[in-house]
Design a protein around this motif. Structure first.
Motif, PDB file in Angstrom:
ATOM      1  N   GLN A 214      -1.246   6.505  -5.307  1.00 52.59           N
ATOM      2  CA  GLN A 214       0.206   6.403  -4.143  1.00 52.59           C
ATOM      3  C   GLN A 214      -0.593   4.781  -3.738  1.00 52.59           C
ATOM      4  OE1 GLN A 214      -1.294   9.667  -1.737  1.00 52.59           O
ATOM      5  NE2 GLN A 214      -0.437  11.247  -3.266  1.00 52.59           N
ATOM      6  N   ASP A 215      -1.599   4.708  -3.366  1.00 50.53           N
ATOM      7  CA  ASP A 215      -2.420   3.424  -2.797  1.00 50.53           C
ATOM      8  C   ASP A 215      -1.146   2.211  -4.133  1.00 50.53           C
ATOM      9  OD1 ASP A 215      -4.116   4.115  -0.700  1.00 50.53           O
ATOM     10  OD2 ASP A 215      -5.866   4.661  -2.169  1.00 50.53           O
ATOM     11  N   SER A 216      -1.376   2.637  -5.103  1.00 51.95           N
ATOM     12  CA  SER A 216      -0.334   1.151  -6.002  1.00 51.95           C
ATOM     13  C   SER A 216       1.293   1.054  -5.450  1.00 51.95           C
ATOM     14  CB  SER A 216      -1.077   1.625  -7.086  1.00 51.95           C
ATOM     15  OG  SER A 216      -0.283   0.729  -8.280  1.00 51.95           O
ATOM     16  N   PHE A 217       1.307   1.976  -5.484  1.00 46.33           N
ATOM     17  CA  PHE A 217       2.872   2.196  -5.148  1.00 46.33           C
ATOM     18  C   PHE A 217       3.101   1.618  -3.828  1.00 46.33           C
ATOM     19  CE2 PHE A 217       2.682   6.616  -7.624  1.00 46.33           C
ATOM     20  CZ  PHE A 217       3.009   6.302  -8.514  1.00 46.33           C
ATOM     21  N   GLU A 218       2.498   1.633  -2.959  1.00 41.19           N
ATOM     22  CA  GLU A 218       2.722   1.288  -1.664  1.00 41.19           C
ATOM     23  C   GLU A 218       2.364  -0.022  -1.389  1.00 41.19           C
ATOM     24  OE1 GLU A 218       1.461   3.671   1.509  1.00 41.19           O
ATOM     25  OE2 GLU A 218       2.432   5.555   0.272  1.00 41.19           O
ATOM     26  N   GLY A 219       1.735  -0.748  -2.628  1.00 42.82           N
ATOM     27  CA  GLY A 219       0.934  -2.192  -2.529  1.00 42.82           C
ATOM     28  C   GLY A 219       0.027  -2.281  -1.686  1.00 42.82           C
ATOM     29  N   ILE A 220      -0.130  -1.082  -1.405  1.00 40.55           N
ATOM     30  CA  ILE A 220      -1.806  -1.481  -0.744  1.00 40.55           C
ATOM     31  C   ILE A 220      -2.379  -2.162  -0.700  1.00 40.55           C
ATOM     32  CG2 ILE A 220      -3.915  -0.119  -0.114  1.00 40.55           C
ATOM     33  CD1 ILE A 220      -0.924   0.842   1.551  1.00 40.55           C
ATOM     34  N   THR A 221      -3.202  -3.707  -0.114  1.00 37.90           N
ATOM     35  CA  THR A 221      -4.491  -4.465  -0.769  1.00 37.90           C
ATOM     36  C   THR A 221      -6.155  -3.519  -0.993  1.00 37.90           C
ATOM     37  OG1 THR A 221      -4.636  -5.564   1.509  1.00 37.90           O
ATOM     38  CG2 THR A 221      -3.400  -6.417  -0.669  1.00 37.90           C
ATOM     39  N   HIS A 222      -6.332  -3.036   0.612  1.00 34.72           N
ATOM     40  CA  HIS A 222      -7.849  -2.857   0.958  1.00 34.72           C
ATOM     41  C   HIS A 222      -7.381  -1.226   1.714  1.00 34.72           C
ATOM     42  CE1 HIS A 222      -7.594  -7.003   0.872  1.00 34.72           C
ATOM     43  NE2 HIS A 222      -9.307  -6.954   1.119  1.00 34.72           N
ATOM     44  N   SER A 223      -7.932  -0.225   0.310  1.00 31.81           N
ATOM     45  CA  SER A 223      -7.922   0.661   0.668  1.00 31.81           C
ATOM     46  C   SER A 223      -9.095   1.893   1.107  1.00 31.81           C
ATOM     47  CB  SER A 223      -7.776   2.044  -0.659  1.00 31.81           C
ATOM     48  OG  SER A 223      -7.955   2.814  -0.610  1.00 31.81           O
ATOM     49  N   LEU A 224      -9.212   1.599   2.598  1.00 30.01           N
ATOM     50  CA  LEU A 224     -10.551   1.827   3.037  1.00 30.01           C
ATOM     51  C   LEU A 224     -10.705   3.739   3.271  1.00 30.01           C
ATOM     52  CD1 LEU A 224      -9.972  -0.362   6.103  1.00 30.01           C
ATOM     53  CD2 LEU A 224     -10.653  -1.029   3.686  1.00 30.01           C
ATOM     54  N   CYS A 225     -11.982   3.905   2.746  1.00 27.55           N
ATOM     55  CA  CYS A 225     -12.218   5.754   3.225  1.00 27.55           C
ATOM     56  C   CYS A 225     -13.730   5.367   3.816  1.00 27.55           C
ATOM     57  CB  CYS A 225     -11.751   6.162   1.752  1.00 27.55           C
ATOM     58  SG  CYS A 225     -12.360   5.801   0.054  1.00 27.55           S
ATOM     59  N   SER A 226     -14.028   6.703   3.874  1.00 27.46           N
ATOM     60  CA  SER A 226     -15.094   7.201   4.332  1.00 27.46           C
ATOM     61  C   SER A 226     -16.360   7.198   2.888  1.00 27.46           C
ATOM     62  CB  SER A 226     -15.396   8.018   5.351  1.00 27.46           C
ATOM     63  OG  SER A 226     -14.285   9.276   4.630  1.00 27.46           O
ATOM     64  N   LEU A 227     -17.739   7.670   3.726  1.00 30.62           N
ATOM     65  CA  LEU A 227     -18.327   6.793   3.153  1.00 30.62           C
ATOM     66  C   LEU A 227     -18.700   8.234   1.842  1.00 30.62           C
ATOM     67  CD1 LEU A 227     -20.886   4.674   2.778  1.00 30.62           C
ATOM     68  CD2 LEU A 227     -21.851   6.005   3.866  1.00 30.62           C
ATOM     69  N   GLU A 228     -18.431   9.597   1.760  1.00 32.28           N
ATOM     70  CA  GLU A 228     -17.722  10.382   1.000  1.00 32.28           C
ATOM     71  C   GLU A 228     -17.213  10.178   0.006  1.00 32.28           C
ATOM     72  OE1 GLU A 228     -16.903  10.635   3.741  1.00 32.28           O
ATOM     73  OE2 GLU A 228     -15.439  12.384   3.517  1.00 32.28           O
ATOM     74  N   TYR A 229     -16.530   8.841  -0.516  1.00 29.89           N
ATOM     75  CA  TYR A 229     -15.981   8.709  -1.591  1.00 29.89           C
ATOM     76  C   TYR A 229     -16.810   7.593  -2.288  1.00 29.89           C
ATOM     77  CZ  TYR A 229     -12.064  11.465   0.646  1.00 29.89           C
ATOM     78  OH  TYR A 229     -11.175  12.764   1.015  1.00 29.89           O
TER      79      TYR A 229
END
Ligand code: ATP
Ligand code: MG
Length: 548
Positions: A214-229
């Motif tokens: 999904q991040d790629s389809f949308e052209g997201i550059t920086h995918s930010l998430c919380s530490l557990e990932y």
């Protein structure tokens, strides 16, 4: 407003400078299975503010790939909360809208020999997975041919199998030191209708597979998430590479926000609502954004609070009083300061003419002249706070009313208490007083100094008001992750109701209006208000109650 500044901003700056990316694109990806809470505000503000700092873009993407718990009600709640915080996403997308493309990528992996259909049950799979110190074992179904896998996967999609009967897994390495790489599940069967897709699908992609795509389809550059990932990043990159995604996003992790005395996991919040321990997701004691809004917190206070907590790669716990501090900073020079009496006791001014009501000038906010003045009523009968009266003045420090003692009723007259009536339990029911007409506010009277200034509300014009005062829902520090029976640790006194009065000027007060009640605290008008009765929530006190 404070500017966002953190390690991710530095990464973005470098990526732009080195030409790794042309523009910053972030996303906020909530799962619509509950209302947002203040922890989510950290993710929201981080994503939106960072993108804004570089003129980039931010999508709102509903991570709706698990139909079991998701609902349209939450979708709408999340959209509303985001708008309230002041953020407008560049696009609103739904993970489920990519189901077709995601399916195609799964087929690609099967064709490349990098995914297979497994018949092991959930329990068997976890037995085969191994542990942190032991490698896993290959599933007996791991070596199915590409043709067989393609056929079985299509049959899964067409609804031939029951839930749990088959799973599509990535074929990576069952002895990988990172357990997430031991042939993670990509698709599971769920015969549950989806809130957007209806019954079109009965296989649903797992987060770890769907999210990077999904991040790629949308052209997201920086995918930010919380530490557990953190230890899922390797898998994120594996899927991006092996699915041959033309656009390569990168995942960065930040620490989660916890707040003292605050339960922040959706699971617990939902349990509180389901068990009717609170009025709903928007109960003013809840750490949900709708609860905080109803409690009287403002978007600016929340934003400044989040920014003041900073951001690092460590989970952090912040004291809840810091949010109150931001609210006071925000409203100090904005909120009108009317008179309200929360726990009233009546004062009869025996020498004031019966039937007369006069109006006196009162500044709307002493610290902000531009806010102008209003008129407040005064007459023979007024209410004061019960705690502002004591029969016998105990010591010099007592700067309020007592028998034989003169005080100033703020913006009105000096009064002296002369006697009081009591009920059979010895509680004071009425105070009798006299006033001195020469001491009228604004007259320049300076012959005597009163024994303190107290506020009041004139009785015949007073508006009956229910004041809701709150304490933390939890008795002790935040222990989100401990699976103790948290219902046992709920504070039985988290809601305290007082029936009192506010001055006449609040007659047409609309829901959501903020006030600073004189000598008391910050309050907001609640949606439970009716024509005959106002309901007002206390947001926080005037001063920090925090003691070292
Ligand atoms: P919870 O653990 O409370 O159930 P979640 O992480 O499952 O929440 P999502 O809807 O998946 O909830 O969260 C959307 C985004 O918000 C994710 O990127 C998640 O990492 C982030 N987020 C959730 N809670 C916090 C928190 N306390 N601090 C920082 N970020 C958070
Ligand atoms: Mg989540």
């Amino acid at each position: 407003m404070a500017e966002i500044n953190n390690f991710i901003k530095t990464i973005m700056q470098n990526d732009l400078a080195e030409g790794k990316v042309e523009a910053i694109a972030t996303r906020f990806p909530p799962e619509p299975n509950a209302y947002l809470h203040i922890g989510h505000a950290r993710a929201i503000i981080t994503n939106f503010e960072l993108a804004k700092a570089f003129n980039g873009s931010t999508n709102l993407r509903f991570d709706d790939t698990n139909p079991a718990k998701e609902d349209q009600e939450f979708v709408e709640g999340i959209i509303e909360d985001l708008a309230w915080l002041g953020y407008k996403p560049n696009n609103v997308f739904y993970g489920s809208d990519y189901f077709e493309e995601t399916y195609d990528k799964a087929v690609l992996l099967i064709k490349k020999g990098l995914a297979y259909v497994d018949d092991l049950s959930q329990e068997e799979m976890s037995k085969y997975r191994g542990t942190l110190v032991e490698p896993g074992k290959n599933s007996p179904y791991r070596d199915r041919s590409v043709e067989e896998n393609l056929k079985l996967f299509e049959e899964m999609k067409n609804g031939k199998y029951k839930e749990g009967e088959k799973t599509l897994r990535a074929k990576i390495d069952m002895s990988h030191p990172n357990i997430n790489m031991r042939d993670p599940a990509m698709y599971r069967i769920l015969h549950i209708p989806h809130h957007r897709q209806g019954t079109k699908w009965c296989i649903y992609p797992m987060y770890d597979f769907a999210h990077p795509l999904q991040d790629s389809f949308e052209g997201i550059t920086h995918s930010l998430c919380s530490l557990e990932y953190d230890n899922h990043r390797i898998l994120y990159d594996w899927f991006i590479e092996n699915c041959e995604m033309p656009h390569v996003p990168h995942q960065y992790e930040f620490g989660r926000l916890n707040i003292t005395n605050t339960i922040m996991s959706k699971r617990y919040l939902r349990a509180l609502v389901d068990a009717k321990k609170v009025m709903g997701y928007d109960d003013p004691r809840m750490p949900t954004l709708c609860g905080l809004r109803r409690r009287g917190f403002t978007p600016d206070a929340i934003r400044n609070f989040i920014l003041s907590t900073g951001l690092s790669r460590i989970n952090s716990t912040v004291e809840s009083f810091q949010l109150d501090e931001e609210l006071r900073n925000d409203l100090k020079l904005k909120a009108i300061r009317p008179n309200a009496v929360i726990d009233p006791i009546k004062v009869i001014i025996d020498n004031y003419p019966e039937g007369q009501v006069e109006y006196l000038d009162c500044p709307n906010n002493q610290e902000c002249e531009e806010m102008g003045n209003r008129k407040i009523a005064f007459s023979r009968e007024v209410y004061i706070e019960r705690e502002d009266f004591i029969e016998e003045k105990p010591n010099k420090k007592w700067k309020r009313l007592a028998l034989g003692v003169e005080v100033r009723l703020m913006h009105a007259y000096f009064i002296t208490a002369v006697s009081c009536e009591k009920d059979s339990n010895g509680n004071v029911t009425v105070i009798h007083a006299t006033y001195d007409p020469a001491t009228r506010s604004g007259s320049g009277f300076d012959e005597r100094k009163p024994n303190g200034n107290i506020h009041f509300v004139e009785a015949s014009t007073a508006i009956p008001t229910e004041f809701r005062l709150f304490e933390p829902l939890m008795l002790d520090e935040n222990e989100d992750n401990k699976d103790l029976d948290f219902m046992e640790r709920l504070n039985p006194n988290s809601l305290n109701i007082f029936n009192g009065y506010v001055e006449e000027s609040l007659k047409d007060a609309s829901v959501g209006t903020h006030y600073q009640f004189v000598r008391n605290g910050y309050y907001v008008v609640d949606k439970d208000s009716t024509n005959g009765k106002l309901v007002i929530n206390r947001t926080c006190g005037l001063k920090s109650s925090f003691k070292l």
